[in-house]
Motif scaffolding. Structure first.
Motif, PDB file in Angstrom:
ATOM      1  N   LEU A  91     101.871 -13.492 -46.193  1.00 55.49           N
ATOM      2  CA  LEU A  91     100.521 -13.961 -46.507  1.00 55.49           C
ATOM      3  C   LEU A  91     100.196 -13.785 -47.993  1.00 55.49           C
ATOM      4  CD1 LEU A  91      98.354 -12.624 -43.519  1.00 55.49           C
ATOM      5  CD2 LEU A  91      99.030 -14.987 -43.954  1.00 55.49           C
ATOM      6  N   GLY A  92     100.733 -12.724 -48.581  1.00 53.06           N
ATOM      7  CA  GLY A  92     100.430 -12.456 -49.986  1.00 53.06           C
ATOM      8  C   GLY A  92     101.240 -13.261 -50.972  1.00 53.06           C
ATOM      9  N   GLU A  93     102.401 -13.765 -50.559  1.00 55.92           N
ATOM     10  CA  GLU A  93     103.316 -14.430 -51.499  1.00 55.92           C
ATOM     11  C   GLU A  93     102.704 -15.616 -52.250  1.00 55.92           C
ATOM     12  OE1 GLU A  93     106.734 -15.315 -49.147  1.00 55.92           O
ATOM     13  OE2 GLU A  93     107.567 -13.269 -49.310  1.00 55.92           O
ATOM     14  N   PRO A  94     101.980 -16.536 -51.590  1.00 55.18           N
ATOM     15  CA  PRO A  94     101.426 -17.676 -52.341  1.00 55.18           C
ATOM     16  C   PRO A  94     100.409 -17.278 -53.400  1.00 55.18           C
ATOM     17  CG  PRO A  94     101.356 -18.085 -49.965  1.00 55.18           C
ATOM     18  CD  PRO A  94     101.689 -16.639 -50.148  1.00 55.18           C
ATOM     19  N   HIS A  95      99.876 -16.044 -53.287  1.00 54.38           N
ATOM     20  CA  HIS A  95      98.847 -15.576 -54.202  1.00 54.38           C
ATOM     21  C   HIS A  95      99.368 -14.518 -55.172  1.00 54.38           C
ATOM     22  CE1 HIS A  95      96.126 -17.629 -51.425  1.00 54.38           C
ATOM     23  NE2 HIS A  95      96.738 -16.983 -50.433  1.00 54.38           N
ATOM     24  N   SER A  96     100.702 -14.355 -55.195  1.00 51.29           N
ATOM     25  CA  SER A  96     101.354 -13.348 -56.055  1.00 51.29           C
ATOM     26  C   SER A  96     100.832 -11.943 -55.766  1.00 51.29           C
ATOM     27  CB  SER A  96     101.149 -13.705 -57.532  1.00 51.29           C
ATOM     28  OG  SER A  96     101.709 -14.962 -57.820  1.00 51.29           O
ATOM     29  N   ARG A  97     100.569 -11.669 -54.496  1.00 51.64           N
ATOM     30  CA  ARG A  97     100.134 -10.350 -54.070  1.00 51.64           C
ATOM     31  C   ARG A  97     101.193  -9.758 -53.147  1.00 51.64           C
ATOM     32  NH1 ARG A  97      94.341 -11.541 -51.594  1.00 51.64           N
ATOM     33  NH2 ARG A  97      94.355  -9.276 -51.257  1.00 51.64           N
ATOM     34  N   GLU A  98     101.316  -8.436 -53.147  1.00 50.64           N
ATOM     35  CA  GLU A  98     102.358  -7.796 -52.351  1.00 50.64           C
ATOM     36  C   GLU A  98     102.151  -8.001 -50.857  1.00 50.64           C
ATOM     37  OE1 GLU A  98     103.670  -3.941 -53.181  1.00 50.64           O
ATOM     38  OE2 GLU A  98     103.707  -4.203 -55.353  1.00 50.64           O
ATOM     39  N   ARG A  99     100.895  -8.058 -50.421  1.00 50.35           N
ATOM     40  CA  ARG A  99     100.579  -8.323 -49.028  1.00 50.35           C
ATOM     41  C   ARG A  99      99.093  -8.605 -48.920  1.00 50.35           C
ATOM     42  NH1 ARG A  99     102.222  -4.989 -45.050  1.00 50.35           N
ATOM     43  NH2 ARG A  99     103.726  -3.953 -46.373  1.00 50.35           N
ATOM     44  N   ILE A 100      98.703  -9.210 -47.798  1.00 51.79           N
ATOM     45  CA  ILE A 100      97.300  -9.323 -47.416  1.00 51.79           C
ATOM     46  C   ILE A 100      97.198  -8.815 -45.991  1.00 51.79           C
ATOM     47  CG2 ILE A 100      95.357 -10.866 -46.987  1.00 51.79           C
ATOM     48  CD1 ILE A 100      96.468 -12.737 -49.099  1.00 51.79           C
ATOM     49  N   LYS A 101      96.338  -7.847 -45.765  1.00 49.94           N
ATOM     50  CA  LYS A 101      96.245  -7.227 -44.449  1.00 49.94           C
ATOM     51  C   LYS A 101      95.703  -8.186 -43.404  1.00 49.94           C
ATOM     52  CE  LYS A 101      95.622  -2.280 -45.271  1.00 49.94           C
ATOM     53  NZ  LYS A 101      94.609  -1.211 -45.329  1.00 49.94           N
ATOM     54  N   VAL A 102      96.275  -8.103 -42.216  1.00 50.62           N
ATOM     55  CA  VAL A 102      95.698  -8.728 -41.025  1.00 50.62           C
ATOM     56  C   VAL A 102      94.673  -7.753 -40.468  1.00 50.62           C
ATOM     57  CG1 VAL A 102      96.159  -9.575 -38.695  1.00 50.62           C
ATOM     58  CG2 VAL A 102      97.802 -10.020 -40.538  1.00 50.62           C
ATOM     59  N   VAL A 103      93.478  -8.244 -40.179  1.00 44.45           N
ATOM     60  CA  VAL A 103      92.382  -7.361 -39.780  1.00 44.45           C
ATOM     61  C   VAL A 103      92.152  -7.344 -38.274  1.00 44.45           C
ATOM     62  CG1 VAL A 103      89.930  -6.852 -40.085  1.00 44.45           C
ATOM     63  CG2 VAL A 103      91.270  -7.703 -42.018  1.00 44.45           C
ATOM     64  N   GLU A 104      92.095  -8.492 -37.656  1.00 37.45           N
ATOM     65  CA  GLU A 104      91.745  -8.554 -36.230  1.00 37.45           C
ATOM     66  C   GLU A 104      92.809  -7.876 -35.369  1.00 37.45           C
ATOM     67  OE1 GLU A 104      89.007  -9.609 -35.027  1.00 37.45           O
ATOM     68  OE2 GLU A 104      88.125 -10.626 -36.762  1.00 37.45           O
ATOM     69  N   ARG A 105      92.367  -6.985 -34.490  1.00 36.71           N
ATOM     70  CA  ARG A 105      93.303  -6.278 -33.608  1.00 36.71           C
ATOM     71  C   ARG A 105      94.109  -7.259 -32.761  1.00 36.71           C
ATOM     72  NH1 ARG A 105      93.810  -1.082 -30.904  1.00 36.71           N
ATOM     73  NH2 ARG A 105      92.060  -0.266 -32.110  1.00 36.71           N
ATOM     74  N   GLU A 106      93.449  -8.279 -32.233  1.00 30.92           N
ATOM     75  CA  GLU A 106      94.147  -9.246 -31.384  1.00 30.92           C
ATOM     76  C   GLU A 106      95.274  -9.932 -32.158  1.00 30.92           C
ATOM     77  OE1 GLU A 106      90.919  -9.061 -31.859  1.00 30.92           O
ATOM     78  OE2 GLU A 106      90.147  -8.416 -29.898  1.00 30.92           O
ATOM     79  N   ASP A 107      95.012 -10.262 -33.414  1.00 30.39           N
ATOM     80  CA  ASP A 107      96.045 -10.907 -34.227  1.00 30.39           C
ATOM     81  C   ASP A 107      97.185  -9.935 -34.526  1.00 30.39           C
ATOM     82  OD1 ASP A 107      94.576 -13.235 -34.284  1.00 30.39           O
ATOM     83  OD2 ASP A 107      93.634 -12.816 -36.227  1.00 30.39           O
ATOM     84  N   MET A 108      96.846  -8.680 -34.813  1.00 31.61           N
ATOM     85  CA  MET A 108      97.870  -7.678 -35.079  1.00 31.61           C
ATOM     86  C   MET A 108      98.786  -7.511 -33.874  1.00 31.61           C
ATOM     87  SD  MET A 108      95.520  -4.777 -36.964  1.00 31.61           S
ATOM     88  CE  MET A 108      96.883  -3.668 -37.338  1.00 31.61           C
ATOM     89  N   VAL A 109      98.178  -7.433 -32.679  1.00 26.39           N
ATOM     90  CA  VAL A 109      98.963  -7.241 -31.456  1.00 26.39           C
ATOM     91  C   VAL A 109      99.805  -8.483 -31.165  1.00 26.39           C
ATOM     92  CG1 VAL A 109      98.815  -6.881 -28.965  1.00 26.39           C
ATOM     93  CG2 VAL A 109      97.342  -5.573 -30.508  1.00 26.39           C
ATOM     94  N   ARG A 110      99.198  -9.657 -31.313  1.00 24.26           N
ATOM     95  CA  ARG A 110      99.948 -10.897 -31.022  1.00 24.26           C
ATOM     96  C   ARG A 110     101.172 -11.026 -31.918  1.00 24.26           C
ATOM     97  NH1 ARG A 110      99.750 -15.188 -33.912  1.00 24.26           N
ATOM     98  NH2 ARG A 110      97.745 -14.610 -34.857  1.00 24.26           N
TER      99      ARG A 110
END
Length: 455
Positions: free
Chosen positions: A429-448
């Motif tokens: 998620l972070g690569e297109p923005h030259s960032r090391e990462r972008i956190k996933v916030v929603e628990r449902e998304d994290m689990v999925r």
């Protein structure tokens, strides 16, 4: 004919909590001479606890700490089992049926109470809640009101500095970190121009670490203003300033700032010493000010009130006066100290007797004091008791594997392989923005994302 001796069976150890305290305990256990099989069970879908969800995202040293914790969880004899809530998804009797010993390392996530008038006003916030918001914790609201132009932060520790720094910096400065989009948009709407940090004791007595303090001045948009009023020393202060390396470094930084005028940057971060909060003032249910009492040093490092009061016009107050742990179902708890009742990590019942097979470590054991590194020695003490008191010669627990138990209950637990998937997803998620990462916030998304290999 030589007699064959069988090797001892591995001890089964359950660790509840995948923050530094629990992971350090697992690490020490794997390095002992006793064979072990360890399950690190975490209520969140991802590991690392307060390192992921309690430290400001603009701290570069987080990455090094996580690298070290990751190496531990990579161990063949350690399983990470996430998204499992002790007390609902799994009970104490379930743990006892499967493990020889259980270590509780659930940390401290709640704000300590501050008993002053006005603490419940709209605009009075606990620092722990704000930290969870800007760290993308899945269990807190996605929006945060940042309409105040003048803000007070109460506290003299690193959390107070983190909160003040995040409130002072621009959103674009934070965009190079792993903050999720909702946090970036929230910080972009921040209207604060002046952030005031209030410490009730003198400059020598504060709990700032030298690194955290120096980081305040790294922003090109923030003037750090240390007010000379309250920048005072007594005999105990002078001794500490001369003898303690840590204090010397803090004082060197503060001395370079004290009394300096702002240079015209768009934000100002003020530090006030010897000012104790006595009332959060409100109108129509909202914060409109803070009243403090000026304190004086007593000669031994303590302070006392002078009866002189100051009213500060602020529209928000953040209480960074410490964390506290929460009680756990079925585990004896000391309500006055907000820790599990224990003796050196051995859980004690209400009569002071040791509860067989139950242990604790970290902040749930000793309270929220010390830096992350201090949890290593804390874990060593707890593990030493386990290795002395829990024998592999005893009959093995007869309960079913804990993952089978969770599957039978329909719990969508996550695994170490699942964390690898989520970790890679955040990095992508972070690569297109030259960032090391972008956190996933929603628990449902994290689990999925984490369960793509299981479902």
């Amino acid at each position: 004919m030589t007699e064959q001796t069988s090797s001892p069976r591995p001890l089964r150890i359950g660790v509840i909590g995948a923050g530094p305290a629990g992971i350090y305990a697992a690490d020490i256990l794997t390095k002992s001479e006793v064979p072990v099989e360890i399950d690190v069970i975490e209520r969140l879908p991802a590991p690392y606890g307060l390192v992921r969800y309690g430290v400001a995202p603009d701290h570069p040293r987080i990455k090094e700490i996580i690298k070290a914790l990751r190496r531990v969880l990579d161990h063949d004899n350690i399983r990470f089992i996430g998204n499992v809530n002790y007390g609902t998804d799994i009970q104490l009797e379930d743990l006892r049926s499967h493990y020889d010993a259980v270590i509780f390392a659930t940390g401290a996530f709640a704000d300590r109470d501050l008993d002053i008038p006005g603490v419940d006003l709209d605009g009075s916030y606990g620092a722990a809640d704000f930290v969870s918001w800007y760290d993308g914790h899945p269990d807190v609201p996605r929006e945060w009101p940042l309409t105040a132009q003048s803000v007070a932060v109460l506290g003299a520790g690193n959390v107070a500095l983190d909160v003040a720094r995040v409130l002072s910096k621009t959103a674009d400065e934070m965009l190079v970190t792993e903050i999720p989009e909702n946090v970036y948009q929230g910080l972009k709407a921040n209207q604060a121009t002046d952030v005031h940090v209030f410490a009730r004791r003198g400059p020598v007595q504060v709990k700032f670490s030298p690194l955290e303090l120096r980081e305040l001045a790294h922003s090109p948009n923030v003037d750090v203003v240390v007010h000379p009023e309250g920048f005072e020393f007594d005999e105990a202060s002078m001794r500490a300033a001369n003898e303690d390396k840590h204090v010397k470094q803090v004082m060197k930084t503060l001395n370079a700032w004290v009394g300096k005028d702002p240079t015209g940057k768009i934000h100002r971060l003020h530090i006030h010493f010897l000012e104790a909060p006595v009332e959060i003032q409100g109108e129509d249910g909202k914060v409109v000010g803070l009243r403090t009492e000026h304190m004086e040093l007593t000669g031994d490092g303590s302070v006392r009130g002078t009866g002189e009061f100051t009213d500060w016009p602020v529209q928000a107050v953040y209480r960074a006066v410490g964390y506290r742990s929460s009680s756990l179902p079925g585990i004896p708890f000391d309500d006055s100290r907000h820790v599990i009742s224990n003796d050196g990590g051995r859980v004690l019942d209400v009569d002071g007797n040791q509860v067989e097979g139950l242990y604790c470590t970290g902040w749930i054991k000793r309270g929220p004091v010390g830096l992350i590194g201090h949890t290593k020695s804390d874990a060593s003490e707890t593990v030493s008791h386990i290795l002395k008191e829990v024998s592999p010669d005893a009959p093995a627990p007869s309960g079913i594997d804990i993952t089978t138990h969770l599957e039978l209950r329909g719990v969508n637990y996550t695994t170490w392989a699942g964390w690898d998937l989520l970790d890679a997803h955040e990095v992508k998620l972070g690569e297109p923005h030259s960032r090391e990462r972008i956190k996933v916030v929603e628990r449902e998304d994290m689990v999925r994302i984490s369960r793509e290999l299981l479902d």
